[in-house]
Structures are given as structure tokens and as C-alpha cells.
Design an enzyme around this catalytic site. Structure first.
Site, PDB file in Angstrom:
ATOM      1  N   GLY A 173     -15.965  -6.329 -12.141  1.00 38.40           N
ATOM      2  CA  GLY A 173     -15.796  -6.603 -10.719  1.00 38.40           C
ATOM      3  C   GLY A 173     -17.099  -6.459  -9.951  1.00 38.40           C
ATOM      4  O   GLY A 173     -18.073  -5.850 -10.435  1.00 38.40           O
ATOM      5  N   ALA A 174     -17.125  -7.048  -8.739  1.00 40.44           N
ATOM      6  CA  ALA A 174     -18.328  -6.972  -7.903  1.00 40.44           C
ATOM      7  C   ALA A 174     -17.952  -6.892  -6.427  1.00 40.44           C
ATOM      8  O   ALA A 174     -18.783  -7.124  -5.567  1.00 40.44           O
ATOM      9  CB  ALA A 174     -19.216  -8.183  -8.152  1.00 40.44           C
TER      10      ALA A 174
ATOM     11  N   THR B 295      -8.695  -1.501   3.171  1.00 40.40           N
ATOM     12  CA  THR B 295      -8.477  -1.921   1.794  1.00 40.40           C
ATOM     13  C   THR B 295      -8.807  -3.402   1.685  1.00 40.40           C
ATOM     14  O   THR B 295      -9.357  -3.994   2.628  1.00 40.40           O
ATOM     15  CB  THR B 295      -7.047  -1.525   1.325  1.00 40.40           C
ATOM     16  OG1 THR B 295      -6.927  -1.849  -0.058  1.00 40.40           O
ATOM     17  CG2 THR B 295      -5.940  -2.221   2.113  1.00 40.40           C
TER      18      THR B 295
ATOM     19  N   ASN C  79     -14.486   2.617   3.192  1.00 38.38           N
ATOM     20  CA  ASN C  79     -13.024   2.566   3.136  1.00 38.38           C
ATOM     21  C   ASN C  79     -12.376   3.521   4.126  1.00 38.38           C
ATOM     22  O   ASN C  79     -11.167   3.536   4.261  1.00 38.38           O
ATOM     23  CB  ASN C  79     -12.519   2.892   1.713  1.00 38.38           C
ATOM     24  CG  ASN C  79     -12.621   4.367   1.398  1.00 38.38           C
ATOM     25  OD1 ASN C  79     -13.500   5.057   1.904  1.00 38.38           O
ATOM     26  ND2 ASN C  79     -11.721   4.863   0.570  1.00 38.38           N
TER      27      ASN C  79
ATOM     28  N   GLY D 197     -15.909  -4.670  -3.126  1.00 37.43           N
ATOM     29  CA  GLY D 197     -16.166  -3.376  -2.501  1.00 37.43           C
ATOM     30  C   GLY D 197     -15.912  -2.212  -3.442  1.00 37.43           C
ATOM     31  O   GLY D 197     -16.701  -1.258  -3.495  1.00 37.43           O
TER      32      GLY D 197
ATOM     33  N   ASP E  80     -14.121   6.299  -1.836  1.00 38.10           N
ATOM     34  CA  ASP E  80     -13.779   5.739  -3.160  1.00 38.10           C
ATOM     35  C   ASP E  80     -14.674   6.312  -4.261  1.00 38.10           C
ATOM     36  O   ASP E  80     -14.259   6.410  -5.415  1.00 38.10           O
ATOM     37  CB  ASP E  80     -13.927   4.209  -3.154  1.00 38.10           C
ATOM     38  CG  ASP E  80     -12.720   3.512  -2.536  1.00 38.10           C
ATOM     39  OD1 ASP E  80     -11.647   4.133  -2.449  1.00 38.10           O
ATOM     40  OD2 ASP E  80     -12.860   2.330  -2.157  1.00 38.10           O
TER      41      ASP E  80
ATOM     42  N   LYS F  37     -13.516  -3.942   2.989  1.00 36.45           N
ATOM     43  CA  LYS F  37     -14.464  -2.819   2.806  1.00 36.45           C
ATOM     44  C   LYS F  37     -15.920  -3.218   3.011  1.00 36.45           C
ATOM     45  O   LYS F  37     -16.719  -2.419   3.494  1.00 36.45           O
ATOM     46  CB  LYS F  37     -14.294  -2.223   1.407  1.00 36.45           C
ATOM     47  CG  LYS F  37     -12.964  -1.534   1.233  1.00 36.45           C
ATOM     48  CD  LYS F  37     -12.800  -0.941  -0.136  1.00 36.45           C
ATOM     49  CE  LYS F  37     -11.387  -0.415  -0.290  1.00 36.45           C
ATOM     50  NZ  LYS F  37     -11.166   0.319  -1.512  1.00 36.45           N
TER      51      LYS F  37
ATOM     52  N   SER G 118       0.830  -1.215   0.000  1.00 33.16           N
ATOM     53  CA  SER G 118       0.000   0.000   0.000  1.00 33.16           C
ATOM     54  C   SER G 118       0.861   1.261   0.000  1.00 33.16           C
ATOM     55  O   SER G 118       1.831   1.380   0.750  1.00 33.16           O
ATOM     56  CB  SER G 118      -0.907   0.018   1.234  1.00 33.16           C
ATOM     57  OG  SER G 118      -1.565   1.264   1.300  1.00 33.16           O
TER      58      SER G 118
HETATM   59  P1  NAP Z   1     -12.529  -7.407  -3.473  1.00 33.60           P
HETATM   60  O1  NAP Z   1     -13.718  -6.951  -2.667  1.00 33.60           O
HETATM   61  O2  NAP Z   1     -11.650  -8.469  -2.917  1.00 33.60           O
HETATM   62  O3  NAP Z   1     -13.120  -7.858  -4.927  1.00 33.60           O
HETATM   63  C1  NAP Z   1     -12.288  -8.539  -5.844  1.00 33.60           C
HETATM   64  C2  NAP Z   1     -12.940  -8.584  -7.235  1.00 33.60           C
HETATM   65  O4  NAP Z   1     -11.970  -9.110  -8.153  1.00 33.60           O
HETATM   66  C3  NAP Z   1     -14.174  -9.485  -7.340  1.00 33.60           C
HETATM   67  O5  NAP Z   1     -15.054  -8.960  -8.318  1.00 33.60           O
HETATM   68  C4  NAP Z   1     -13.565 -10.812  -7.833  1.00 33.60           C
HETATM   69  O6  NAP Z   1     -14.458 -11.617  -8.588  1.00 33.60           O
HETATM   70  C5  NAP Z   1     -12.504 -10.280  -8.778  1.00 33.60           C
HETATM   71  N1  NAP Z   1     -11.435 -11.263  -8.979  1.00 33.60           N
HETATM   72  C6  NAP Z   1     -10.511 -11.664  -8.072  1.00 33.60           C
HETATM   73  N2  NAP Z   1      -9.714 -12.595  -8.626  1.00 33.60           N
HETATM   74  C7  NAP Z   1     -10.160 -12.781  -9.896  1.00 33.60           C
HETATM   75  C8  NAP Z   1      -9.743 -13.621 -10.960  1.00 33.60           C
HETATM   76  N3  NAP Z   1      -8.702 -14.470 -10.826  1.00 33.60           N
HETATM   77  N4  NAP Z   1     -10.420 -13.557 -12.141  1.00 33.60           N
HETATM   78  C9  NAP Z   1     -11.452 -12.696 -12.294  1.00 33.60           C
HETATM   79  N5  NAP Z   1     -11.902 -11.879 -11.312  1.00 33.60           N
HETATM   80  C10 NAP Z   1     -11.257 -11.928 -10.121  1.00 33.60           C
HETATM   81  O7  NAP Z   1     -11.549  -6.186  -3.787  1.00 33.60           O
HETATM   82  P2  NAP Z   1     -11.900  -4.624  -3.862  1.00 33.60           P
HETATM   83  O8  NAP Z   1     -11.757  -3.992  -2.534  1.00 33.60           O
HETATM   84  O9  NAP Z   1     -13.196  -4.491  -4.590  1.00 33.60           O
HETATM   85  O10 NAP Z   1     -10.692  -4.079  -4.774  1.00 33.60           O
HETATM   86  C11 NAP Z   1     -10.602  -4.411  -6.153  1.00 33.60           C
HETATM   87  C12 NAP Z   1      -9.382  -3.755  -6.770  1.00 33.60           C
HETATM   88  O11 NAP Z   1      -9.516  -2.321  -6.795  1.00 33.60           O
HETATM   89  C13 NAP Z   1      -8.084  -4.051  -6.006  1.00 33.60           C
HETATM   90  O12 NAP Z   1      -7.085  -4.317  -6.948  1.00 33.60           O
HETATM   91  C14 NAP Z   1      -7.798  -2.756  -5.275  1.00 33.60           C
HETATM   92  O13 NAP Z   1      -6.411  -2.575  -5.079  1.00 33.60           O
HETATM   93  C15 NAP Z   1      -8.347  -1.725  -6.255  1.00 33.60           C
HETATM   94  N6  NAP Z   1      -8.716  -0.448  -5.595  1.00 33.60           N
HETATM   95  C16 NAP Z   1      -7.978   0.659  -5.845  1.00 33.60           C
HETATM   96  C17 NAP Z   1      -8.322   1.871  -5.262  1.00 33.60           C
HETATM   97  C18 NAP Z   1      -7.522   3.098  -5.547  1.00 33.60           C
HETATM   98  O14 NAP Z   1      -7.567   4.058  -4.770  1.00 33.60           O
HETATM   99  N7  NAP Z   1      -6.810   3.144  -6.651  1.00 33.60           N
HETATM  100  C19 NAP Z   1      -9.418   1.956  -4.406  1.00 33.60           C
HETATM  101  C20 NAP Z   1     -10.158   0.797  -4.180  1.00 33.60           C
HETATM  102  C21 NAP Z   1      -9.793  -0.417  -4.772  1.00 33.60           C
HETATM  103  P3  NAP Z   1     -15.411 -12.732  -7.842  1.00 33.60           P
HETATM  104  O15 NAP Z   1     -16.584 -11.956  -7.314  1.00 33.60           O
HETATM  105  O16 NAP Z   1     -15.752 -13.671  -8.927  1.00 33.60           O
HETATM  106  O17 NAP Z   1     -14.572 -13.345  -6.746  1.00 33.60           O
END
Ligand code: NAP
Length: 282
Positions: free
Chosen positions: A129-130, A64, A89, A132, A104, A68, A11
Site C-alpha cells: 500500500g501507499a 479515516t 488521523n 495514508g 496510527d 488522512k 466504522s
Molecule cells: P487510502 O489512502 O485510500 O489508500 C488505499 C491503498 O489501497 C492504496 O495503496 C491503493 O493503491 C490500494 N488499493 C486500493 N484498491 C486497490 C486494488 N483494487 N488493488 C490493489 N491496491 C488497491 O486508504 P488508507 O487510509 O491508507 O487505508 C488503507 C486500509 O487500512 C483501509 O482498509 C483502512 O480501513 C485500513 N486502516 C485500518 C486502521 C486500523 O486502525 N485498523 C487504521 C488505518 C487504516 P493505489 O495507490 O494503486 O491506488
């Protein structure tokens, strides 16, 4: 303050916030004793960890991956965006616990509109994606006036919660769903693809979707900022598409978190300068 995640070691929030705090302390003595840490905490230990942060005087927590969504069960709701997205977040210490916010939504909208010099209003968005981040992104898109929204995820059933949340809004886009990997539908000349999956965090990860059928006028925003260029962004750039990674979103969501914790509304320019100084400093 601290960021809590699992994993959390990559991070950029601690160096960003610590340098921002240092910059703010030059003109506001309240920031002189502030420090921002990071803690790796497994999801099933978050509930017991929060009272410990509270007892030790942590004013604010950023959450993170993967906290979330689950965190919303353990905090008071600070704004309607938390209810709508089912995710938070940013936590602010209150008398008896923590109050949850979701910066976010602001972070993503500001980053996309600034970096691509566009308005989201009336645009077509394909959201991957689905989790947080995707939940927040879907509500942010609707609030910004996106007119067509395709929701795509590996596990199709996880999109139901997002669809239910969108249903609660007065102004909502037309919504389609699609399973990943698969052929993503699009109608307009310049759709915006947003990656809110975590596929890409590992540099060897494949792209979550195939954009070969999309026009070169497509815009591609990947929330991942480390690595700076995911396979999705590399493929998009090779097709002549405009791309942006998640660094801008990190900055904008961090700026709003700092505003919540400091209970001040310094001009965005001052706060942004401080947060950007934080990012440059390491
Ligand atoms: P999360 O709740 O763990 O959700 C993960 C998502 O990725 C789900 O939709 C999951 O699909 C999918 N996924 C995981 N592995 C996969 C694979 N092998 N193939 C296809 N889909 C896959 O994570 P999150 O909090 O939403 O964060 C998601 C991303 O956004 C992270 O990389 C995070 O670093 C980034 N982010 C960045 C910021 C920023 O400030 N830049 C802010 C927030 C988040 P399933 O539902 O099928 O498991």
C-alpha cells in the site's frame, strides 16, 4: 467527537469510543457530556466541513479513508509524525481550527508487537500500500528499527513520497520497491507482511499479494478489521502462518486519540480497558 470518512458506515470507532467514554465517566466527570458521532463526508467537502465542526464545538475528529492525506493541508501540525507520514488521523480543536496528530503509528506498532509477541527491531517487513495508512506504517517501521523494508503498491509512483519521507530519517531501513500484484521479494526466515491497502474491505476482494512463495514462519498483519478475516488472512492461515487483523490497531490508535483529546495521560491500562470495553459492548 466524530469520525469522518467516505464511506464510514462500517466504522467501529463510534461504539468503541462511546463505551470507553462511558467507562471513563465513572471516575472522571469531564467525560459525562462527551459523545462520539460519525459523518460521511466526500473528500472534496472536507475543507468546508472542518470549520463547521469547529463552530459546533467538536473537540476531536478522527479521519479515516480517504481523508488522512488531504486533511494535512487544512490543519496545524501537532507532531513530527504528521510531517513525516504526510497523513493525520486525529484532530484536536484549538482556538482557530484543528491541530493534526497521527496515532496510527503508535497503534500499528503496539498492535503488531503485542499480538505477535515480537519486536519490530531488526525485522524484515513487506508493506503493501501507499495511502495514508501505509505512509504511517512505513515511518512507524523505521522508528521501530525495522532493518529491511519492501514497499509494494499497485501504483508504483505513489511510493515516491514514502521513500522521500524515509530519506529524512537518521535511522532508516534498507528499502526495496515492488509493483502489485507481483512476486514479492524476501530475504529472512520470518518476514512480516503488512497489508495497508484497502483491498479486502469488500469480503469478495482478492488478496493484494500472493504469499505462496513465503515460508510458513511468515507473520501477516492486515490493517482491515471488518471483515475480520480478509482473503489475504485466510490464505496465510491456510499456509500455517501467524495472522492478526486490524482490530488491535484500532484499539491502540483509539486509546491514544482519547489521550490527546482528554489531555490526560491515564495509565495505558485504564485507557485500554475502557476502549476494549467499548469494543465488547456491541
Ligand atoms: P487510502 O489512502 O485510500 O489508500 C488505499 C491503498 O489501497 C492504496 O495503496 C491503493 O493503491 C490500494 N488499493 C486500493 N484498491 C486497490 C486494488 N483494487 N488493488 C490493489 N491496491 C488497491 O486508504 P488508507 O487510509 O491508507 O487505508 C488503507 C486500509 O487500512 C483501509 O482498509 C483502512 O480501513 C485500513 N486502516 C485500518 C486502521 C486500523 O486502525 N485498523 C487504521 C488505518 C487504516 P493505489 O495507490 O494503486 O491506488
Amino acid at each position: 467527537m466524530a469520525v469522518v470518512g467516505h464511506p464510514v458506515k462500517h466504522s467501529l470507532s463510534p461504539p468503541m469510543h462511546n463505551a470507553a467514554i462511558e467507562a471513563l465517566a465513572e471516575t472522571d466527570h469531564r467525560f459525562k457530556n462527551w459523545t462520539y458521532y460519525k459523518f460521511d463526508i466526500e473528500p472534496d467537502r472536507l475543507q468546508e466541513a472542518l470549520p463547521k465542526f469547529h463552530a459546533r464545538g467538536f473537540l476531536g475528529i478522527n479521519l479515516t479513508v480517504p481523508h488522512k492525506i488531504i486533511a494535512t493541508q487544512f490543519v496545524s501540525i501537532g507532531e513530527k509524525e504528521v510531517e513525516l507520514s504526510g497523513a493525520c488521523n486525529t484532530l484536536l480543536k484549538s482556538e482557530n481550527g484543528y491541530t493534526g496528530f497521527n496515532t496510527d503509528l503508535y497503534g500499528m506498532t503496539q498492535a503488531i508487537e503485542t499480538e505477535f509477541s515480537i519486536h519490530l527491531k531488526n525485522r524484515e517487513v513487506i508493506l503493501l500500500g501507499a495511502g495514508g495508512a501505509a505512509r504511517a506504517a512505513a515511518i512507524a517501521c523505521a522508528q521501530a528499527g525495522v532493518n529491511k523494508l519492501t514497499l509494494a503498491n499497485r501504483t508504483l509512483s505513489k511510493l515516491d513520497t514514502i521513500i522521500e519521507s524515509l530519506e529524512k530519517l537518521e535511522d532508516k531501513p534498507t528499502v526495496k520497491t515492488c509493483q502489485l500484484p507481483g512476486n514479492l521479494p524476501f530475504d529472512s526466515d520470518a518476514p512480516l507482511v503488512i497489508n495497508a491497502t484497502s483491498l479486502g474491505l469488500n469480503p469478495n476482494d482478492p488478496a493484494p499479494a500472493d504469499l505462496s512463495q513465503f515460508p510458513s514462519s511468515t507473520l501477516v498483519f492486515d490493517m482491515i478489521y471488518n471483515p475480520a478475516q480478509t482473503t489475504l488472512l485466510k490464505q496465510a492461515e491456510a499456509r500455517g502462518m501467524l495472522t492478526a487483523n486490524g482490530l488491535g490497531m484500532l484499539v491502540f490508535q483509539g486509546e491514544r486519540s482519547l489521550q490527546i483529546w482528554s489531555n490526560t495521560d491515564p495509565s495505558t491500562a485504564i485507557m485500554l480497558k475502557a476502549v476494549r470495553a467499548g469494543l465488547k459492548s456491541f
